[in-house]
Each structure stands twice: as C-alpha cells, then as structure tokens.
Write an enzyme that holds these catalytic residues in place. Structure first.
Site, PDB file in Angstrom:
ATOM      1  N   ASN A 151      43.317  39.173  31.428  1.00 51.99           N
ATOM      2  CA  ASN A 151      42.269  39.121  32.435  1.00 51.99           C
ATOM      3  C   ASN A 151      42.909  39.113  33.823  1.00 51.99           C
ATOM      4  OD1 ASN A 151      39.641  38.651  33.636  1.00 51.99           O
ATOM      5  ND2 ASN A 151      39.044  37.612  31.749  1.00 51.99           N
TER       6      ASN A 151
ATOM      7  N   ASN B 177      37.793  39.675  42.633  1.00 54.11           N
ATOM      8  CA  ASN B 177      36.379  39.446  42.343  1.00 54.11           C
ATOM      9  C   ASN B 177      36.143  38.005  41.933  1.00 54.11           C
ATOM     10  OD1 ASN B 177      35.117  39.083  39.407  1.00 54.11           O
ATOM     11  ND2 ASN B 177      37.083  40.159  39.157  1.00 54.11           N
TER      12      ASN B 177
ATOM     13  N   PHE C  57      30.264  36.308  35.908  1.00 55.86           N
ATOM     14  CA  PHE C  57      29.462  36.736  34.745  1.00 55.86           C
ATOM     15  C   PHE C  57      28.018  37.067  35.145  1.00 55.86           C
ATOM     16  CE2 PHE C  57      32.073  34.250  31.294  1.00 55.86           C
ATOM     17  CZ  PHE C  57      33.116  35.155  31.461  1.00 55.86           C
TER      18      PHE C  57
ATOM     19  N   ASN D 225      36.333  32.836  37.112  1.00 58.65           N
ATOM     20  CA  ASN D 225      35.174  32.737  38.001  1.00 58.65           C
ATOM     21  C   ASN D 225      34.001  31.957  37.441  1.00 58.65           C
ATOM     22  OD1 ASN D 225      36.521  34.378  39.942  1.00 58.65           O
ATOM     23  ND2 ASN D 225      36.032  36.153  38.667  1.00 58.65           N
ATOM     24  N   THR D 226      34.149  31.387  36.252  1.00 55.64           N
ATOM     25  CA  THR D 226      33.166  30.465  35.682  1.00 55.64           C
ATOM     26  C   THR D 226      33.841  29.110  35.562  1.00 55.64           C
ATOM     27  OG1 THR D 226      31.962  32.185  34.475  1.00 55.64           O
ATOM     28  CG2 THR D 226      31.756  29.929  33.667  1.00 55.64           C
TER      29      THR D 226
ATOM     30  N   LYS E  90      40.235  37.415  24.611  1.00 50.74           N
ATOM     31  CA  LYS E  90      40.796  37.873  25.887  1.00 50.74           C
ATOM     32  C   LYS E  90      41.388  36.686  26.624  1.00 50.74           C
ATOM     33  CE  LYS E  90      39.953  41.017  29.727  1.00 50.74           C
ATOM     34  NZ  LYS E  90      39.009  42.019  30.287  1.00 50.74           N
TER      35      LYS E  90
ATOM     36  N   SER F 298      38.109  34.288  32.170  1.00 47.49           N
ATOM     37  CA  SER F 298      37.673  34.590  33.529  1.00 47.49           C
ATOM     38  C   SER F 298      37.915  33.372  34.413  1.00 47.49           C
ATOM     39  CB  SER F 298      36.187  34.956  33.561  1.00 47.49           C
ATOM     40  OG  SER F 298      35.729  35.021  34.894  1.00 47.49           O
TER      41      SER F 298
END
Length: 338
Positions: free
Chosen positions: A242, A107, A111, A173-174, A213, A171
């Site tokens: 994560n 993915n 967010f 993805n940011t 996390k 994450s």
C-alpha cells in the site's frame, strides 16, 4: 493521445480529474478500443488463470463503475474497491495531491465509497468476464475491536462475484486500521476470514482466494510475523504494498507535508524491498502481487525479479497514461521464474 490530454487533467483539482475520468470511462468506455496489442502470456496464480501478469490496483475504481472500460486497457486482472459495508464520504477535502516533480501522489481519501451493495450492483451489470479482484475494508466509525465484523459482512456480499478478495488492513487513512497488522490482531482476523471463506466455498460451490494487502512501513521483525501468519492461516496471496507514510523521497517538495499515503515513483524502491524480503520469508508458499511505483516495463520486471508473480498499476497510469498497461504487459511476456 494521453500526452496531449494530461496537461488538461493536471490543470484540474486532482480529485476532480479523477472523478471526471471515472465518469467518462463509465459512460463512454464502451467506445474505447483496446490499447493493448499483446494480451500477454497466461500465468497460474492463487489457482486462477491470469491472461497476463499486469493488473489494475484497487483505489482507482472504488465502486466498480468503469470495469468494462478498464478491461479494454489490456489488464490481466482488475481490482476494484476498497469497499466498506456502508457508504461513507471519506475524509474532508482536499485529500488528494499531486507531486509532479517526484511523479508521486499523496492521498488521504479515507475509503470514500458508495457501499458494498452499490459495488455488487455495478459488478452484476458489467460485461467483464475476466479476473476481478474486490478489495474490502472497514467503515471509519467501526471500532477496531469489531473490524472483523465489517470484513466478514463485505466478504459475504462480494464472494459470489469476485475471482479473488483482497483484505485491506494497510491504508494509512482510516484511523487505527494498521493496528490490524499487529500479531494478535492479524491472527484473529485471518482466522475469522478463513473460517468464513470455507463456509462460503461450501455454500457457493466455488473457492474464492483471499489476499492480504500490507503496508510498506513495516520493520523486518513485523514482516516476519506477518509472513508466519499468512502461512499458518493458509492465506492465498499477499499484495505488497500500500502507500507509505515516509516523506524521505519527497522532502521539500510542494504538498510533501500533507497528511496521507504517498504513492508513485517515490515508493518504488521500498515496495520492491518489501517484495524481496517477503519472497525470502515465504519461500514460494504463497504468491506475491507487487504494487508501488511501476512506471515502465523495466519497473514491472524489477518487481517480478524480486519475487512477485503479478504486478499492479495505479499512480503510473496517472502520469504515463493507459499505454503503460500495454508496455508492462509486453515487457513481462517473456518472464519466467528460474
């Protein structure tokens, strides 16, 4: 029943299937009977009494829309989010990919969420009175040097409604988010969060634990630095891990080269390695919540044996269905730390 329904869901685009699931649980979750025959053995973690060791990981219910439905699965805790101060759409679609042969998911959601005010409203309307974790992050367009402002803004708003709060700095993805795992950046962020936590505890007359996390893609030296920071700032818990940027376990499979974080069975081994290494570094000074590749009761026990106190599920639920919660609760009932 899930074995009959899964082929239909897997015919749908992954994100469409996810959205349909959350919509259905939101509207019809009250009619779902509990699928967990055993509620498990209570355990004290972060000063909280968890009914059992198995929880729902953040990411599945980003906006807290289906809290009551997930409660019927038998989880000992539910973690919602990641939520940001302002609503944001996330990254462009498509951004969610199944890798069925490996039982994995990639993915790059970014967010996507309706903002912290929407999440708080959903929490207020839920009937659930169990252990609720709220996972907080930063908006994509907030400069990394001002990231603490976003985390503090979220902490202020979710504090009265959370059993514990998770700070997501891992994450992939940011953009630049994982920079916050660096020694100086992490030190400054944790100091700010702990100062605000102390103030909020006085204001609300209750102490809400903070968990951090972390990513699986860290070397031993950095993990040691992070463990030192967690102890130094008296963070209440750590969630490992994560998603991963590694593609070693899925090389050559369709979608394996998509950008984003890989979760599911391919993450299992690395996640457990991080848990075990953290357990040695922390020496019991704060608890570890394990997540990553749990598809069976055996997998859950493996995380506990490595040093975790709690285990969370996400991708395993996509492939195995809600009965996985019952299986893992039952498998971990008799676990005790020797």
């Amino acid at each position: 029943m899930y074995s009959l329904a899964r082929p239909f869901f897997f015919l749908l685009d992954p994100e469409a299937a996810h959205d349909l699931t959350i919509w259905s649980l939101h509207h019809f979750g009250g009619f779902i009977p509990s699928v967990c025959g055993s509620r498990g053995k209570p355990v004290e973690v972060m000063g909280l009494s968890f009914p059992n060791r198995i929880g729902l990981a953040a990411g599945l219910d980003k906006n807290g829309e289906a809290i009551d439905a997930f409660a019927n699965f038998g989880f000992g805790h539910i973690e919602i989010g990641t939520v940001t101060p302002r609503p944001q759409p996330g990254n462009p679609k498509p951004r969610l990919f199944r890798l069925p042969k490996a039982e994995g998911i990639i993915n790059r959601m970014g967010f996507n969420n309706a903002g912290v005010d929407n999440l708080v409203a959903n929490v207020r309307s839920a009937k659930f009175k169990g252990i609720l974790g709220i996972n907080i992050g930063k908006n994509f367009d907030t400069p990394i040097e001002k990231a603490a402002d976003d985390y503090l803004a979220c902490l202020d708003k979710v504090y009265p409604h959370a059993s514990y709060v998770t700070v997501n700095i891992s994450s992939p993805n940011t953009k630049n988010l994982r920079q916050l795992q660096g020694a100086s950046e992490l030190d400054a962020l944790l100091a700010a969060l702990k100062a605000r936590q102390a103030r909020l505890a006085d204001e609300h007359g209750r102490y809400v634990p903070l968990a951090l996390k972390i990513a699986p893609d860290v070397q031993s030296e950095q993990l040691s630095e992070m463990a030192d920071a967690l102890r130094r700032h008296r963070i209440d818990g750590v969630i490992a891990t994560n998603t991963t940027l590694s593609r070693e376990a899925v090389a050559g499979l369709p979608h394996a080269d998509e950008t984003g974080g890989l979760s599911g069975a391919p993450l299992r081994t690395r996640s457990t390695e991080v848990v075990a290494e953290l357990a040695k570094l922390l020496a019991g000074e704060l608890p570890i919540i394990a997540v990553g590749g749990v598809f069976s009761g055996k997998d859950a026990l493996e995380k506990l044996d490595a040093g975790a106190e709690l285990v969370q599920l996400y991708t395993g639920l996509i492939y195995k269905g809600p009965g996985l919660a019952a299986e893992t609760v039952k498998a971990t009932d008799a676990f005790s730390r020797v």
